[in-house]
Design a protein around this motif. Sequence first.
Motif, PDB file in Angstrom:
ATOM      1  N   PHE A 124      12.265  -0.794  -3.489  1.00 32.99           N
ATOM      2  CA  PHE A 124      13.384  -1.432  -4.055  1.00 32.99           C
ATOM      3  C   PHE A 124      14.508  -2.016  -2.937  1.00 32.99           C
ATOM      4  CE2 PHE A 124      12.655   0.917  -7.570  1.00 32.99           C
ATOM      5  CZ  PHE A 124      12.657  -0.055  -8.499  1.00 32.99           C
ATOM      6  N   GLU A 125      15.113  -3.000  -3.102  1.00 34.48           N
ATOM      7  CA  GLU A 125      15.975  -3.542  -2.407  1.00 34.48           C
ATOM      8  C   GLU A 125      17.232  -4.311  -3.457  1.00 34.48           C
ATOM      9  OE1 GLU A 125      15.010  -5.987   1.291  1.00 34.48           O
ATOM     10  OE2 GLU A 125      13.072  -4.942   1.040  1.00 34.48           O
ATOM     11  N   GLY A 126      18.990  -3.884  -2.825  1.00 30.07           N
ATOM     12  CA  GLY A 126      19.979  -4.872  -3.518  1.00 30.07           C
ATOM     13  C   GLY A 126      19.248  -4.450  -5.397  1.00 30.07           C
ATOM     14  N   GLY A 127      18.996  -3.048  -5.445  1.00 31.33           N
ATOM     15  CA  GLY A 127      18.421  -2.557  -7.321  1.00 31.33           C
ATOM     16  C   GLY A 127      17.411  -3.005  -7.667  1.00 31.33           C
ATOM     17  N   GLU A 128      16.665  -4.063  -6.389  1.00 28.00           N
ATOM     18  CA  GLU A 128      15.478  -4.676  -7.350  1.00 28.00           C
ATOM     19  C   GLU A 128      14.248  -4.910  -6.987  1.00 28.00           C
ATOM     20  OE1 GLU A 128      15.313  -6.863  -9.773  1.00 28.00           O
ATOM     21  OE2 GLU A 128      17.941  -6.469 -10.167  1.00 28.00           O
ATOM     22  N   PRO A 129      12.730  -4.492  -7.557  1.00 33.38           N
ATOM     23  CA  PRO A 129      11.327  -4.231  -6.898  1.00 33.38           C
ATOM     24  C   PRO A 129      10.992  -5.141  -6.291  1.00 33.38           C
ATOM     25  CG  PRO A 129      11.279  -4.716  -9.184  1.00 33.38           C
ATOM     26  CD  PRO A 129      12.688  -4.728  -8.879  1.00 33.38           C
ATOM     27  N   THR A 130      10.855  -4.889  -4.699  1.00 30.98           N
ATOM     28  CA  THR A 130      10.629  -6.375  -3.413  1.00 30.98           C
ATOM     29  C   THR A 130       8.793  -6.048  -3.437  1.00 30.98           C
ATOM     30  OG1 THR A 130      11.543  -5.045  -2.110  1.00 30.98           O
ATOM     31  CG2 THR A 130      12.608  -6.342  -3.512  1.00 30.98           C
ATOM     32  N   ARG A 131       8.679  -5.131  -3.472  1.00 32.30           N
ATOM     33  CA  ARG A 131       7.221  -4.215  -2.701  1.00 32.30           C
ATOM     34  C   ARG A 131       7.083  -2.533  -3.359  1.00 32.30           C
ATOM     35  NH1 ARG A 131       9.360  -3.355   3.365  1.00 32.30           N
ATOM     36  NH2 ARG A 131      10.674  -3.174   2.372  1.00 32.30           N
ATOM     37  N   ILE A 132       5.883  -2.743  -3.446  1.00 32.58           N
ATOM     38  CA  ILE A 132       5.085  -1.636  -3.990  1.00 32.58           C
ATOM     39  C   ILE A 132       4.648  -0.065  -2.350  1.00 32.58           C
ATOM     40  CG2 ILE A 132       3.336  -0.306  -4.980  1.00 32.58           C
ATOM     41  CD1 ILE A 132       3.260  -2.746  -6.578  1.00 32.58           C
ATOM     42  N   GLY A 133       4.793   0.654  -2.346  1.00 34.58           N
ATOM     43  CA  GLY A 133       4.577   1.735  -1.819  1.00 34.58           C
ATOM     44  C   GLY A 133       3.014   2.759  -2.338  1.00 34.58           C
ATOM     45  N   TYR A 134       2.530   2.261  -1.071  1.00 33.23           N
ATOM     46  CA  TYR A 134       0.854   3.094  -1.396  1.00 33.23           C
ATOM     47  C   TYR A 134       0.541   4.294  -0.631  1.00 33.23           C
ATOM     48  CZ  TYR A 134      -0.257  -0.978  -4.127  1.00 33.23           C
ATOM     49  OH  TYR A 134      -0.052  -2.479  -4.936  1.00 33.23           O
ATOM     50  N   TRP A 135       0.407   5.286  -1.211  1.00 28.30           N
ATOM     51  CA  TRP A 135      -0.454   6.131  -0.102  1.00 28.30           C
ATOM     52  C   TRP A 135      -1.408   6.885  -1.094  1.00 28.30           C
ATOM     53  CZ3 TRP A 135       3.722   6.292  -3.670  1.00 28.30           C
ATOM     54  CH2 TRP A 135       3.689   7.138  -4.184  1.00 28.30           C
ATOM     55  N   GLY A 136      -2.344   7.891   0.080  1.00 24.09           N
ATOM     56  CA  GLY A 136      -3.366   8.611  -0.163  1.00 24.09           C
ATOM     57  C   GLY A 136      -4.124   9.014   0.473  1.00 24.09           C
ATOM     58  N   VAL A 137      -5.041  10.193   0.389  1.00 23.00           N
ATOM     59  CA  VAL A 137      -6.084  11.050   1.276  1.00 23.00           C
ATOM     60  C   VAL A 137      -7.480  10.092   1.192  1.00 23.00           C
ATOM     61  CG1 VAL A 137      -6.920  13.491   1.698  1.00 23.00           C
ATOM     62  CG2 VAL A 137      -4.201  12.370   0.574  1.00 23.00           C
ATOM     63  N   THR A 138      -8.193  10.276   2.035  1.00 21.23           N
ATOM     64  CA  THR A 138      -9.663   9.295   2.359  1.00 21.23           C
ATOM     65  C   THR A 138     -10.048  10.561   1.635  1.00 21.23           C
ATOM     66  OG1 THR A 138     -10.111  10.720   4.288  1.00 21.23           O
ATOM     67  CG2 THR A 138      -9.033   8.271   4.052  1.00 21.23           C
ATOM     68  N   ALA A 139     -11.083  10.362   0.743  1.00 25.67           N
ATOM     69  CA  ALA A 139     -12.649  11.437   0.725  1.00 25.67           C
ATOM     70  C   ALA A 139     -13.595  12.000   1.034  1.00 25.67           C
ATOM     71  CB  ALA A 139     -13.413  10.521  -0.937  1.00 25.67           C
ATOM     72  N   ASP A 140     -12.936  11.893   1.500  1.00 24.75           N
ATOM     73  CA  ASP A 140     -14.635  12.300   3.309  1.00 24.75           C
ATOM     74  C   ASP A 140     -14.108  13.955   3.518  1.00 24.75           C
ATOM     75  OD1 ASP A 140     -11.406  11.668   4.944  1.00 24.75           O
ATOM     76  OD2 ASP A 140     -13.072  11.871   6.754  1.00 24.75           O
TER      77      ASP A 140
END
Length: 140
Positions: A124-140
């Motif tokens: 969020f920026e200014g209380g509004e959603p503007t982007r999406i954060g993605y994260w994870g772990v590789t399968a190897d």
Amino acid sequence: MGGNSWWQIGPYDADPAVAFRRAQADELAEDDRGFPDRTIEELWKSEDWAEYIFTGGTATVLDQIRTVDATAPEDGPYMRPLTREEVRAWCPHGKPTAAEWEAALRADDDLYPDRGLGRCTPLFEGGEPTRIGYWGVTAD
């Protein structure tokens, strides 16, 4: 190997699946990882791509096939949005900025899922959603 953690920011859409596909398309346009002229859907139908992902991966949104519901069981390789409760565990006001999200990921390894899995949440920026954060772990 034990899987490598990763994170990145992608475009926002109210529909997590649409936003995820856009993030994947952007990532694939930036680097096709030696698999030229294929869509993400075509890649995931390829045994060569699956082997590439499961033996090293890209450490990006390309490592997950699709999004699932926030309450889906742990399985994969899927991208799962956080529930409101999961967000509030590290962002009590429930509307994390990119800086708050990045700080939480740097401070708490427990926010990362198991190998081969991904997570996402609106930023969020200014209380509004503007982007999406993605994260994870590789399968190897």
